[in-house]
Write a protein that holds these residues in place. Structure first.
Motif, PDB file in Angstrom:
ATOM      1  N   GLU A  59      65.159  23.416  92.934  1.00  0.00           N
ATOM      2  CA  GLU A  59      65.527  22.742  91.699  1.00  0.00           C
ATOM      3  C   GLU A  59      64.746  21.441  91.573  1.00  0.00           C
ATOM      4  OE1 GLU A  59      67.492  23.851  89.362  1.00  0.00           O
ATOM      5  OE2 GLU A  59      68.176  25.668  90.395  1.00  0.00           O
ATOM      6  N   GLY A  60      64.533  20.988  90.344  1.00  0.00           N
ATOM      7  CA  GLY A  60      63.933  19.687  90.112  1.00  0.00           C
ATOM      8  C   GLY A  60      62.423  19.661  90.101  1.00  0.00           C
ATOM      9  N   GLN A  61      61.767  20.816  90.131  1.00  0.00           N
ATOM     10  CA  GLN A  61      60.307  20.822  90.030  1.00  0.00           C
ATOM     11  C   GLN A  61      59.879  20.415  88.626  1.00  0.00           C
ATOM     12  OE1 GLN A  61      58.133  24.189  91.944  1.00  0.00           O
ATOM     13  NE2 GLN A  61      60.172  25.100  92.080  1.00  0.00           N
ATOM     14  N   ASP A  62      58.679  19.884  88.526  1.00  0.00           N
ATOM     15  CA  ASP A  62      58.116  19.572  87.218  1.00  0.00           C
ATOM     16  C   ASP A  62      57.587  20.856  86.580  1.00  0.00           C
ATOM     17  OD1 ASP A  62      58.614  16.845  87.347  1.00  0.00           O
ATOM     18  OD2 ASP A  62      56.713  16.436  88.361  1.00  0.00           O
ATOM     19  N   PRO A  63      57.568  20.908  85.252  1.00  0.00           N
ATOM     20  CA  PRO A  63      57.042  22.080  84.551  1.00  0.00           C
ATOM     21  C   PRO A  63      55.535  21.997  84.364  1.00  0.00           C
ATOM     22  CG  PRO A  63      57.902  20.535  82.961  1.00  0.00           C
ATOM     23  CD  PRO A  63      58.168  19.923  84.320  1.00  0.00           C
ATOM     24  N   LEU A  64      54.934  23.111  84.006  1.00  0.00           N
ATOM     25  CA  LEU A  64      53.527  23.099  83.618  1.00  0.00           C
ATOM     26  C   LEU A  64      53.354  22.505  82.230  1.00  0.00           C
ATOM     27  CD1 LEU A  64      52.192  26.582  84.822  1.00  0.00           C
ATOM     28  CD2 LEU A  64      52.194  24.402  86.032  1.00  0.00           C
ATOM     29  N   PHE A  65      54.273  22.840  81.307  1.00  0.00           N
ATOM     30  CA  PHE A  65      54.196  22.370  79.923  1.00  0.00           C
ATOM     31  C   PHE A  65      55.503  21.685  79.536  1.00  0.00           C
ATOM     32  CE2 PHE A  65      51.370  26.063  80.080  1.00  0.00           C
ATOM     33  CZ  PHE A  65      50.220  25.584  79.471  1.00  0.00           C
ATOM     34  N   VAL A  66      55.386  20.578  78.792  1.00  0.00           N
ATOM     35  CA  VAL A  66      56.544  19.896  78.211  1.00  0.00           C
ATOM     36  C   VAL A  66      56.359  19.891  76.703  1.00  0.00           C
ATOM     37  CG1 VAL A  66      57.879  17.776  78.077  1.00  0.00           C
ATOM     38  CG2 VAL A  66      56.839  18.446  80.255  1.00  0.00           C
ATOM     39  N   LEU A  67      57.218  20.622  75.997  1.00  0.00           N
ATOM     40  CA  LEU A  67      57.093  20.756  74.549  1.00  0.00           C
ATOM     41  C   LEU A  67      57.989  19.734  73.847  1.00  0.00           C
ATOM     42  CD1 LEU A  67      55.812  23.393  75.542  1.00  0.00           C
ATOM     43  CD2 LEU A  67      56.959  24.583  73.659  1.00  0.00           C
ATOM     44  N   ALA A  68      57.378  18.922  73.000  1.00  0.00           N
ATOM     45  CA  ALA A  68      58.134  17.970  72.199  1.00  0.00           C
ATOM     46  C   ALA A  68      58.938  18.727  71.141  1.00  0.00           C
ATOM     47  CB  ALA A  68      57.176  16.978  71.535  1.00  0.00           C
ATOM     48  N   ASP A  69      59.875  18.026  70.527  1.00  0.00           N
ATOM     49  CA  ASP A  69      60.694  18.634  69.477  1.00  0.00           C
ATOM     50  C   ASP A  69      59.789  19.179  68.370  1.00  0.00           C
ATOM     51  OD1 ASP A  69      62.904  19.365  67.963  1.00  0.00           O
ATOM     52  OD2 ASP A  69      63.143  17.379  67.083  1.00  0.00           O
ATOM     53  N   GLY A  70      59.947  20.456  68.044  1.00  0.00           N
ATOM     54  CA  GLY A  70      59.160  21.088  66.992  1.00  0.00           C
ATOM     55  C   GLY A  70      57.842  21.675  67.448  1.00  0.00           C
ATOM     56  N   ALA A  71      57.522  21.591  68.727  1.00  0.00           N
ATOM     57  CA  ALA A  71      56.226  22.064  69.220  1.00  0.00           C
ATOM     58  C   ALA A  71      56.193  23.581  69.361  1.00  0.00           C
ATOM     59  CB  ALA A  71      55.900  21.420  70.560  1.00  0.00           C
ATOM     60  N   THR A  72      54.968  24.121  69.370  1.00  0.00           N
ATOM     61  CA  THR A  72      54.731  25.551  69.563  1.00  0.00           C
ATOM     62  C   THR A  72      53.725  25.761  70.684  1.00  0.00           C
ATOM     63  OG1 THR A  72      55.167  26.129  67.240  1.00  0.00           O
ATOM     64  CG2 THR A  72      53.795  27.660  68.512  1.00  0.00           C
ATOM     65  N   LEU A  73      54.056  26.648  71.589  1.00  0.00           N
ATOM     66  CA  LEU A  73      53.132  27.082  72.641  1.00  0.00           C
ATOM     67  C   LEU A  73      52.886  28.563  72.433  1.00  0.00           C
ATOM     68  CD1 LEU A  73      51.685  26.350  75.367  1.00  0.00           C
ATOM     69  CD2 LEU A  73      53.733  27.242  76.510  1.00  0.00           C
ATOM     70  N   LYS A  74      51.597  28.948  72.289  1.00  0.00           N
ATOM     71  CA  LYS A  74      51.343  30.352  72.013  1.00  0.00           C
ATOM     72  C   LYS A  74      50.073  30.840  72.711  1.00  0.00           C
ATOM     73  CE  LYS A  74      48.889  29.789  67.558  1.00  0.00           C
ATOM     74  NZ  LYS A  74      48.922  30.179  66.128  1.00  0.00           N
ATOM     75  N   ASN A  75      50.041  32.150  72.899  1.00  0.00           N
ATOM     76  CA  ASN A  75      48.872  32.829  73.480  1.00  0.00           C
ATOM     77  C   ASN A  75      48.462  32.212  74.815  1.00  0.00           C
ATOM     78  OD1 ASN A  75      48.821  34.400  71.117  1.00  0.00           O
ATOM     79  ND2 ASN A  75      47.511  32.902  70.090  1.00  0.00           N
ATOM     80  N   VAL A  76      49.432  32.151  75.723  1.00  0.00           N
ATOM     81  CA  VAL A  76      49.223  31.566  77.041  1.00  0.00           C
ATOM     82  C   VAL A  76      49.698  32.554  78.101  1.00  0.00           C
ATOM     83  CG1 VAL A  76      50.102  29.791  78.626  1.00  0.00           C
ATOM     84  CG2 VAL A  76      49.323  29.136  76.344  1.00  0.00           C
ATOM     85  N   ILE A  77      48.930  32.655  79.189  1.00  0.00           N
ATOM     86  CA  ILE A  77      49.368  33.373  80.380  1.00  0.00           C
ATOM     87  C   ILE A  77      49.684  32.331  81.440  1.00  0.00           C
ATOM     88  CG2 ILE A  77      48.697  34.996  82.195  1.00  0.00           C
ATOM     89  CD1 ILE A  77      46.740  36.234  80.145  1.00  0.00           C
TER      90      ILE A  77
END
Length: 258
Positions: free
Chosen positions: A72-90
């Motif tokens: 538990e408590g690891q950092d993420p690869l991506f942090v999405l702000a409110d309203g953000a979109t992440l797409k077409n990623v492996i």
């Protein structure tokens, strides 16, 4: 050693669209993941505001994000702000703690090749809306989607295989919410433990439709588990499983076994 999933077919990136066109083979255990167009190594969490289109590149952790553990408590690869979109990623391995949504977000055509701690964690407030459309995940020892904030998570057109839980409403967060999850047109391939887990004492609901379950002839995968959650950090108490029309909303007609 984390279990590995063997692909049966090859997914081809749709020309000019930047979206993986997945080719299905009749009788295959699950559709294949798309082939990566390149590799990007992240040594720190990458913030996303607006839209990040990864062009089907493989992103994976390195250095401080190089763990494959379930800690538990690891950092993420991506942090999405409110309203953000992440797409077409492996998202490759190591995946650390995947994706964090700080508010409403869209995760579109994102593929987790080997889930780390969690694939994505949703942290917005009570009015947040999170959409997971397309994509897939495999080799999740525990949870795929962790819902710690409030609002509604909608998972559609997704595929998951070799997993613990597809979705879990946090059972022991310090701040609890009434949460909702909608799961529709999802393909599930065994082995797996449960599709969704919710806390009835906080009024959570799960609505499921168009669920296809592959390789589970003995129906070992639980569809909807109900818990009594808490704010103390203690292990939540499981109170039941299955459709009840109030909290777990689905019928046998919404499930197809293959």
């Amino acid at each position: 050693m984390r279990k590995r999933w063997q692909a049966g077919v090859v997914a081809i990136a749709a020309l000019g669209l930047g979206i993986g066109a997945v080719v299905h083979t009749q009788g295959a255990s699950a559709a294949s993941f798309p082939s990566a167009t390149g590799t990007v190594k992240l040594t720190a969490s990458k913030p996303v505001s607006g839209t990040l289109d990864g062009g089907l590149k493989r992103y994976q952790g390195s250095g401080a994000l190089g763990s494959e553990s379930q800690d538990e408590g690891q950092d993420p690869l991506f942090v999405l702000a409110d309203g953000a979109t992440l797409k077409n990623v492996i998202i490759g391995s190591p995946a650390a703690d995947g994706v964090h949504c700080l508010g409403s977000c869209t995760i579109s055509n994102v593929w987790w090749e080997n889930v780390g701690e969690d694939a994505a964690t949703f942290k917005g407030g009570s009015s947040a809306r999170y959409a997971v459309t397309g994509g897939g995940a495999k080799s999740a020892d525990d949870k795929v989607f962790q819902h710690n904030g409030g609002g509604t998570v909608t998972i559609s057109g997704f595929q998951v295989s070799d997993f613990g839980k597809l979705y879990r409403s946090c059972g022991n967060c310090k701040t609890q919410y009434k949460r909702a999850v909608v799961v529709k047109n999802v393909t599930v391939t065994a082995p797996g433990k449960s599709l969704v887990g919710i806390n009835t004492n906080y009024g959570d609901t799960a609505t499921l439709s168009g669920i296809t379950i592959v390789g589970d002839s003995k129906k070992k995968i639980s569809i909807c588990d109900r818990f009594t959650g808490n704010k103390t950090g203690a292990e939540p108490t499981k109170t039941g499983s299955g459709a009840d029309g109030t909290y777990c909303k689905y019928t046998s007609a919404n499930l197809t076994y293959k």
